[in-house]
Design a protein around this motif. Structure first.
Motif, mmCIF file in Angstrom:
data_model
loop_
_atom_site.group_PDB
_atom_site.id
_atom_site.type_symbol
_atom_site.label_atom_id
_atom_site.label_comp_id
_atom_site.label_asym_id
_atom_site.label_seq_id
_atom_site.Cartn_x
_atom_site.Cartn_y
_atom_site.Cartn_z
ATOM 1 N N TRP A 3 8.902 -8.754 0.547
ATOM 2 C CA TRP A 3 9.352 -8.056 -0.657
ATOM 3 C C TRP A 3 9.181 -6.557 -0.546
ATOM 4 N N HIS A 99 3.566 6.979 -9.442
ATOM 5 C CA HIS A 99 3.517 5.747 -10.231
ATOM 6 C C HIS A 99 4.305 4.637 -9.541
ATOM 7 N N GLU A 100 5.400 5.048 -8.911
ATOM 8 C CA GLU A 100 6.266 4.098 -8.224
ATOM 9 C C GLU A 100 5.501 3.352 -7.121
ATOM 10 N N ALA A 103 2.927 1.092 -8.491
ATOM 11 C CA ALA A 103 3.503 -0.108 -9.090
ATOM 12 C C ALA A 103 3.926 -1.116 -8.027
ATOM 13 N N MET B 1 11.716 -0.250 11.709
ATOM 14 C CA MET B 1 11.163 0.990 12.257
ATOM 15 C C MET B 1 9.700 1.087 11.869
ATOM 16 N N PRO B 3 6.132 2.775 11.370
ATOM 17 C CA PRO B 3 5.644 4.121 11.105
ATOM 18 C C PRO B 3 4.725 4.583 12.226
ATOM 19 N N THR B 5 1.803 5.762 12.986
ATOM 20 C CA THR B 5 0.484 6.003 12.404
ATOM 21 C C THR B 5 -0.591 6.108 13.477
ATOM 22 N N THR B 9 -0.591 -1.068 13.146
ATOM 23 C CA THR B 9 -1.107 -1.863 12.042
ATOM 24 C C THR B 9 -0.189 -3.039 11.830
ATOM 25 N N PRO B 10 -0.714 -4.224 12.029
ATOM 26 C CA PRO B 10 0.145 -5.382 11.775
ATOM 27 C C PRO B 10 0.510 -5.405 10.299
ATOM 28 N N PRO B 11 1.775 -5.696 10.013
ATOM 29 C CA PRO B 11 2.161 -5.748 8.602
ATOM 30 C C PRO B 11 1.282 -6.758 7.871
ATOM 31 N N ALA B 12 0.619 -6.300 6.860
ATOM 32 C CA ALA B 12 -0.252 -7.201 6.116
ATOM 33 C C ALA B 12 0.572 -8.316 5.508
ATOM 34 N N ALA B 14 2.419 -9.859 3.219
ATOM 35 C CA ALA B 14 2.898 -9.469 1.899
ATOM 36 C C ALA B 14 2.786 -10.665 0.973
ATOM 37 N N LEU B 15 2.286 -10.416 -0.186
ATOM 38 C CA LEU B 15 2.140 -11.496 -1.155
ATOM 39 C C LEU B 15 3.499 -11.738 -1.767
ATOM 40 N N THR B 16 4.208 -12.684 -1.202
ATOM 41 C CA THR B 16 5.515 -12.942 -1.773
ATOM 42 C C THR B 16 5.386 -14.035 -2.800
ATOM 43 N N ALA B 17 6.160 -13.886 -3.827
ATOM 44 C CA ALA B 17 6.066 -14.878 -4.888
ATOM 45 C C ALA B 17 6.513 -16.242 -4.393
ATOM 46 N N THR B 19 5.492 -17.656 -1.976
ATOM 47 C CA THR B 19 4.356 -18.406 -1.480
ATOM 48 C C THR B 19 3.431 -18.838 -2.592
ATOM 49 N N SER B 280 3.002 0.943 -15.898
ATOM 50 C CA SER B 280 2.421 0.186 -14.796
ATOM 51 C C SER B 280 3.518 -0.413 -13.920
ATOM 52 N N LEU B 281 4.766 -0.371 -14.367
ATOM 53 C CA LEU B 281 5.879 -0.785 -13.509
ATOM 54 C C LEU B 281 6.517 0.426 -12.830
ATOM 55 N N GLY B 282 5.867 1.578 -12.927
ATOM 56 C CA GLY B 282 6.300 2.732 -12.141
ATOM 57 C C GLY B 282 7.239 3.683 -12.847
#
Lengths: 298, 386
Positions: A3, A99-100, A103, B1, B3, B5, B9-12, B14-17, B19, B280-282
């Motif tokens: 995601w 904020h983005e 979030a 691509m 980054p 860094t 860093t292995p991609p953590a 991701a908490l996908t819904a 799952t 909180s949603l940005g």
């Protein structure tokens, strides 16, 4: 199926680099009060709060009314900014993150959210996808959700046991159903950190258990970090890895429930006597209120 | 691509819904665990197109009906003939373009178009204000934005700024400034209180309305009698047939405002959840709020400077549309714009054909329709507004 667009996050000054090395939150010497920073009259709501939240743990924040629990949660969500001190999210100063980006990483379930407009439950849950919306071209801001978004919302709704309410208006829900809808919205946001303010306040026993078990599972399997503000000491004891006890805006003590929850500490923090014994199944502390007029001796 | 860094860093995970539903589902009948309980409960593009097409057709038909009615009845065939004759340009048609043609093109058509534009703008502004203030009773008229704009226009007329500059009237700008004053007061209230109770917003509107009306009456009373009469007629809300250049200028103001609002529909959805959830949603809630207040003042100012104070459309129409079509602003806003346009077109047709040859101010009609509705919502549907 991922995601979070990692490249976009990194380009936006995101959190990729800190994901492995750093704790989810580092709170250092935070002072906070509401109102203008100049107004000297306002008392501090939080004083010299220092705290660390490890990745993948459930941290409970407990304490009496007005001890600053909800304010601390707001600071973690960047809904408020501390006057002094520093908060870091995965090693990045929260102050510097938009904020983005916050979030896309942190989801918040507020205490109670009375709704004015008859959005359906499904529409409300889908709003959790907003931080991950595609920014493609000139679409007049409509930004229709795609199949993946819908699937994410569906599964969060099944998890929170509100799938059968999908078409109902949120204005017609009971408190508990609304609470579960808001948690489902937060899960749909696909966060790494979930902040919940009194998540079980309106829930019946079955759903209290269900949500706690779900959160536990997400932490263990997916490394989700959870911070729960709660009045329910037993729930905190049974389901939290660590508990931070707040008193008058300061952290009184932090530690595993078995270490923190003692008669002495609770007497000092809450100003009343309680009974503590071991939970018959888990052996963790179980807190019971004494009978009125029958002061506990022993 | 990846980054750059420095250390890989292995991609953590991701908490996908997707799952989230593994393992035990807390409870609930297993039959519900289908793939898409969401489908059918949300607004889909297909439904959006269906509803908007239908509404556009109805709007077109009702415009046709409104063109027929008035002091003199003009049949549909005649209208279609008149409209198409300049297109096909048959020579020797001068006889055809008679009084009916003059009425249709000089009076009725601009008036119907003006009514539609004004109605759709008031309804859209109502939708936006309701979402921002999380208050189903918000409306530019009730909140005092209209009377603020009217005061701005009245002051301009008093000092003679109303005369056109470069063929463009400055009145909408003055109305914009007046409306902005009212919205600034409400914005200030809304930002100092975390959760603004519905009734205190309404109270602020009442007070603003009282102050602005007093000032408008003062200005009207010191004007020459013949000008003050025109002022009163305008204040009551009327859609006097405008000249086409004026109509074009107004459409410019309004279309810009509508497009700017349409660009915010998804943000409006989130803001309607509440300000803190939105942040909180940005969403930068303050910035969006200021922007939408500004656009609302612009549109209200323009509308009021042309048509006076036409009330309650911004409250009734979004409310009714929300009841039928749901709360998603992606449909609510454009549908309210269409329905609001139709509503004012129809109200104006009633206003000019009820007591022929005299005319009722259209503001009277909308207030008579909207006032009781407002009372109904406030008194009998209080549970919904708590």
């Amino acid at each position: 199926m991922t995601w979070i667009d990692h490249t976009a996050l990194t380009e936006a000054g995101g959190l990729e680099a800190g994901l492995v090395a750093h704790p989810a939150y580092t709170v250092g010497g935070v002072h906070f009060r509401y109102g203008q920073s100049r107004s000297q009259g306002e008392p501090w709501v939080l004083r010299d709060v220092t705290l660390e939240v490890a990745q993948g743990e459930i941290l409970g924040i407990v304490g009496p009314n007005g001890s600053g629990k909800t304010s601390l949660l707001k600071l973690l969500a960047k809904l408020a900014v501390p006057q002094e001190g520093e908060i870091a999210l995965f090693g990045r100063p929260l102050r510097g993150l938009s904020h983005e980006v916050v979030a896309q990483t942190v989801a918040v379930v507020p205490q109670d959210s009375p709704q004015m407009f008859p959005f359906t439950v499904a529409e409300t849950v889908l709003m959790g996808r907003f931080p991950h919306r595609r920014r493609s071209g000139w679409s007049l801001g409509f930004g229709w959700e795609d199949g993946d978004d819908c699937q994410a919302a569906s599964q969060a709704m099944v998890t929170m046991d509100i799938a059968h309410l999908a078409g109902r208006a949120v204005t017609d829900l009971s408190g508990g159903e609304r609470q579960r809808t808001m948690i489902a919205r937060a899960l749909t946001q696909a966060p790494r950190v979930l902040l919940l303010d009194e998540p079980t306040a309106f829930l019946d026993l079955q759903h209290q258990l269900g949500i706690c078990a779900t959160l536990r599972r997400l932490c263990d399997e997916r490394g989700l970090t959870v911070v729960i503000v709660s009045h329910d000491l037993n729930l905190a004891s049974q389901y939290c890895d660590r508990v931070a006890m707040l008193r008058a805006g300061q952290v009184r003590t932090v530690g595993a429930p078995a270490e923190v929850m003692s008669v002495e500490v609770l007497r000092e923090v809450y100003g009343c006597e309680v009974l503590i014994d071991a939970h018959p199944q888990s052996g963790l502390p179980r807190i019971t209120l004494p009978r009125q007029g029958m002061p506990f001796r022993g | 691509m990846m980054p750059a860094t420095g250390h890989p860093t292995p991609p953590a995970p991701a908490l996908t819904a997707s799952t989230l539903s593994t393992g035990t589902v807390p409870s609930g009948p297993p039959t519900v665990a289908c793939d898409r309980p969401v489908q059918g409960s949300i607004l889909t593009p297909a439904r959006w197109w269906r509803v908007m097409t239908l509404l556009s057709l109805v709007a077109g038909l009702s415009a046709l009906v409104c063109l027929q009615l008035g002091t003199q009845y003009i049949g549909v065939g005649r209208i279609l003939g008149l409209v198409s004759s300049p297109l096909f340009g048959r020579p020797g048609d001068e006889q055809m373009v008679d009084t009916a043609g003059v009425i249709l093109f000089q009076v009725r058509l601009p008036r119907v178009v003006l009514g539609f534009l004004v109605g759709s703008c008031l309804a859209s502004v109502g939708v936006a204000l309701q979402a921002l203030l999380r208050n189903p009773l918000a409306d530019p008229y009730v909140l005092g934005v209209s009377s603020g704009a009217a005061l701005g226009v009245a002051v301009a007329v008093l000092f003679g700024i109303g005369t056109t500059v470069l063929a463009l009237s400055l009145l909408p700008v003055c109305g914009f400034v007046g409306g902005l004053v009212a919205l600034a007061v409400i914005y200030r209230m809304a930002s100092t209180h975390e959760r603004l109770p519905i009734h205190s917003v309404l109270l602020a509107g009442v007070i603003l309305n009282a102050i602005f009306s007093a000032l408008i009456m003062f200005i009207t009373s010191i004007m020459e009698p013949n000008r003050s009469f025109g002022m009163m007629a305008w204040l009551m809300g009327s859609l006097t047939a405008p000249a086409y250049p004026v109509l074009a200028a107004l459409s410019g103001y309004l279309l810009i405002g509508l497009v700017l609002l349409f660009k915010q529909v998804r943000v409006l959805n989130i803001l309607a959840l509440g300000e803190e959830p939105a942040r909180s949603l940005g969403i930068d809630a303050e910035r969006v709020k200021r922007f939408i207040f500004l656009v609302s003042a612009l549109m209200t100012g323009a509308v009021v400077s042309f048509s006076g104070m036409i009330g309650f459309i911004g409250m009734i129409v979004p409310h009714a549309v929300r009841l039928v079509l749901g709360a998603d602003h992606r449909l609510l806003l454009p549908a309210s714009a269409l329905v609001g346009g139709m509503f004012l077109m129809a109200a104006d047709t009633v206003a000019r054909s009820l007591f022929v040859p005299s005319e009722v101010p259209v503001g009277v009609i909308t207030a008579l329709a909207g006032g009781p509705f407002f009372v109904y919502l406030l008194v009998w549907r209080k549970d919904r507004l708590a």
